[in-house]
Design a protein around this motif. Sequence first.
Motif, PDB file in Angstrom:
ATOM      1  N   UNK A  53       0.831  -1.208   0.000  1.00 51.71           N
ATOM      2  CA  UNK A  53       0.000   0.000   0.000  1.00 51.71           C
ATOM      3  C   UNK A  53       0.864   1.256   0.000  1.00 51.71           C
ATOM      4  N   UNK A  54       1.937   1.245   0.779  1.00 55.75           N
ATOM      5  CA  UNK A  54       2.845   2.408   0.775  1.00 55.75           C
ATOM      6  C   UNK A  54       3.512   2.578  -0.578  1.00 55.75           C
ATOM      7  N   UNK A  55       3.917   1.473  -1.180  1.00 58.53           N
ATOM      8  CA  UNK A  55       4.551   1.552  -2.497  1.00 58.53           C
ATOM      9  C   UNK A  55       3.573   2.086  -3.539  1.00 58.53           C
ATOM     10  N   UNK A  56       2.335   1.631  -3.467  1.00 60.62           N
ATOM     11  CA  UNK A  56       1.333   2.116  -4.425  1.00 60.62           C
ATOM     12  C   UNK A  56       1.047   3.600  -4.244  1.00 60.62           C
ATOM     13  N   UNK A  57       1.023   4.069  -3.003  1.00 63.92           N
ATOM     14  CA  UNK A  57       0.812   5.501  -2.768  1.00 63.92           C
ATOM     15  C   UNK A  57       1.925   6.322  -3.387  1.00 63.92           C
ATOM     16  N   UNK A  58       3.158   5.895  -3.180  1.00 63.88           N
ATOM     17  CA  UNK A  58       4.290   6.623  -3.751  1.00 63.88           C
ATOM     18  C   UNK A  58       4.298   6.557  -5.272  1.00 63.88           C
ATOM     19  N   UNK A  59       4.020   5.378  -5.806  1.00 63.67           N
ATOM     20  CA  UNK A  59       4.029   5.230  -7.265  1.00 63.67           C
ATOM     21  C   UNK A  59       2.893   6.011  -7.916  1.00 63.67           C
ATOM     22  N   UNK A  60       1.742   6.047  -7.257  1.00 60.58           N
ATOM     23  CA  UNK A  60       0.619   6.794  -7.821  1.00 60.58           C
ATOM     24  C   UNK A  60       0.909   8.288  -7.855  1.00 60.58           C
ATOM     25  N   UNK A  61       1.466   8.812  -6.777  1.00 60.00           N
ATOM     26  CA  UNK A  61       1.799  10.241  -6.777  1.00 60.00           C
ATOM     27  C   UNK A  61       2.914  10.539  -7.781  1.00 60.00           C
ATOM     28  N   UNK A  62       3.878   9.638  -7.908  1.00 57.35           N
ATOM     29  CA  UNK A  62       4.947   9.830  -8.897  1.00 57.35           C
ATOM     30  C   UNK A  62       4.378   9.783 -10.311  1.00 57.35           C
ATOM     31  N   UNK A  63       3.443   8.873 -10.557  1.00 56.57           N
ATOM     32  CA  UNK A  63       2.851   8.768 -11.891  1.00 56.57           C
ATOM     33  C   UNK A  63       2.111  10.040 -12.273  1.00 56.57           C
ATOM     34  N   UNK A  64       1.272  10.546 -11.364  1.00 54.42           N
ATOM     35  CA  UNK A  64       0.533  11.768 -11.689  1.00 54.42           C
ATOM     36  C   UNK A  64       1.476  12.958 -11.850  1.00 54.42           C
ATOM     37  N   UNK A  65       2.489  13.043 -11.018  1.00 52.97           N
ATOM     38  CA  UNK A  65       3.459  14.131 -11.156  1.00 52.97           C
ATOM     39  C   UNK A  65       4.191  14.073 -12.483  1.00 52.97           C
ATOM     40  N   UNK A  66       4.650  12.895 -12.873  1.00 47.75           N
ATOM     41  CA  UNK A  66       5.358  12.759 -14.150  1.00 47.75           C
ATOM     42  C   UNK A  66       4.426  13.002 -15.335  1.00 47.75           C
ATOM     43  N   UNK A  67       3.190  12.550 -15.236  1.00 47.77           N
ATOM     44  CA  UNK A  67       2.243  12.773 -16.334  1.00 47.77           C
ATOM     45  C   UNK A  67       1.956  14.259 -16.513  1.00 47.77           C
ATOM     46  N   UNK A  68       1.828  14.977 -15.409  1.00 44.84           N
ATOM     47  CA  UNK A  68       1.577  16.421 -15.495  1.00 44.84           C
ATOM     48  C   UNK A  68       2.779  17.139 -16.092  1.00 44.84           C
ATOM     49  N   UNK A  69       3.973  16.760 -15.665  1.00 42.68           N
ATOM     50  CA  UNK A  69       5.183  17.400 -16.211  1.00 42.68           C
ATOM     51  C   UNK A  69       5.319  17.111 -17.697  1.00 42.68           C
ATOM     52  N   UNK A  70       5.043  15.880 -18.114  1.00 44.18           N
ATOM     53  CA  UNK A  70       5.128  15.543 -19.537  1.00 44.18           C
ATOM     54  C   UNK A  70       4.119  16.354 -20.350  1.00 44.18           C
ATOM     55  N   UNK A  71       2.910  16.497 -19.822  1.00 36.75           N
ATOM     56  CA  UNK A  71       1.888  17.275 -20.520  1.00 36.75           C
ATOM     57  C   UNK A  71       2.280  18.744 -20.615  1.00 36.75           C
ATOM     58  N   UNK A  72       2.764  19.311 -19.519  1.00 33.60           N
ATOM     59  CA  UNK A  72       3.133  20.727 -19.540  1.00 33.60           C
ATOM     60  C   UNK A  72       4.336  20.994 -20.434  1.00 33.60           C
ATOM     61  N   UNK A  73       5.282  20.066 -20.477  1.00 38.91           N
ATOM     62  CA  UNK A  73       6.412  20.228 -21.394  1.00 38.91           C
ATOM     63  C   UNK A  73       5.949  20.167 -22.847  1.00 38.91           C
ATOM     64  N   UNK A  74       4.983  19.302 -23.107  1.00 33.33           N
ATOM     65  CA  UNK A  74       4.451  19.212 -24.470  1.00 33.33           C
ATOM     66  C   UNK A  74       3.731  20.509 -24.850  1.00 33.33           C
ATOM     67  N   UNK A  75       2.996  21.093 -23.914  1.00 34.32           N
ATOM     68  CA  UNK A  75       2.314  22.352 -24.187  1.00 34.32           C
ATOM     69  C   UNK A  75       3.314  23.492 -24.364  1.00 34.32           C
ATOM     70  N   UNK A  76       4.404  23.453 -23.589  1.00 34.06           N
ATOM     71  CA  UNK A  76       5.421  24.503 -23.721  1.00 34.06           C
ATOM     72  C   UNK A  76       6.100  24.404 -25.089  1.00 34.06           C
ATOM     73  N   UNK A  77       6.239  23.186 -25.624  1.00 36.04           N
ATOM     74  CA  UNK A  77       6.850  23.039 -26.942  1.00 36.04           C
ATOM     75  C   UNK A  77       6.010  23.706 -28.021  1.00 36.04           C
ATOM     76  N   UNK A  78       4.704  23.711 -27.831  1.00 33.83           N
ATOM     77  CA  UNK A  78       3.832  24.341 -28.833  1.00 33.83           C
ATOM     78  C   UNK A  78       3.990  25.849 -28.892  1.00 33.83           C
ATOM     79  N   UNK A  79       4.584  26.435 -27.838  1.00 35.37           N
ATOM     80  CA  UNK A  79       4.845  27.867 -27.845  1.00 35.37           C
ATOM     81  C   UNK A  79       5.973  28.235 -28.800  1.00 35.37           C
ATOM     82  N   UNK A  80       6.811  27.246 -29.093  1.00 35.17           N
ATOM     83  CA  UNK A  80       7.948  27.479 -29.982  1.00 35.17           C
ATOM     84  C   UNK A  80       7.475  27.626 -31.368  1.00 35.17           C
TER      85      UNK A  80
END
Length: 80
Positions: A53-80
């Motif tokens: 359960x502890x591992x899943x909590x950490x992995x879930x928060x890491x997954x959402x954090x990485x997904x948000x960063x990937x999305x925001x980086x993709x949106x920032x690329x469109x500014x170029x």
Amino acid sequence: MIDDCTKSVDWNPIASSQPTSTFTGLFARFVFASMIVILANREKIDNRTDDAARALKLLLSAFFGLAIVAYLDEQRMRLL
């Protein structure tokens, strides 16, 4: 020879956002695969439920954090 080492290189965060987005998306996939492995092996880890359960909590928060960063980086690329 020394002059070759002292040249400055300009770094543009917007231009580097596409490789960063790809790299972050790759890490998000590994985290998601780890979550699937933990959930698929629930029968084998019944006696260590708290650890899973502890591992899943950490992995879930890491997954959402990485997904948000990937999305925001993709949106920032469109500014170029």
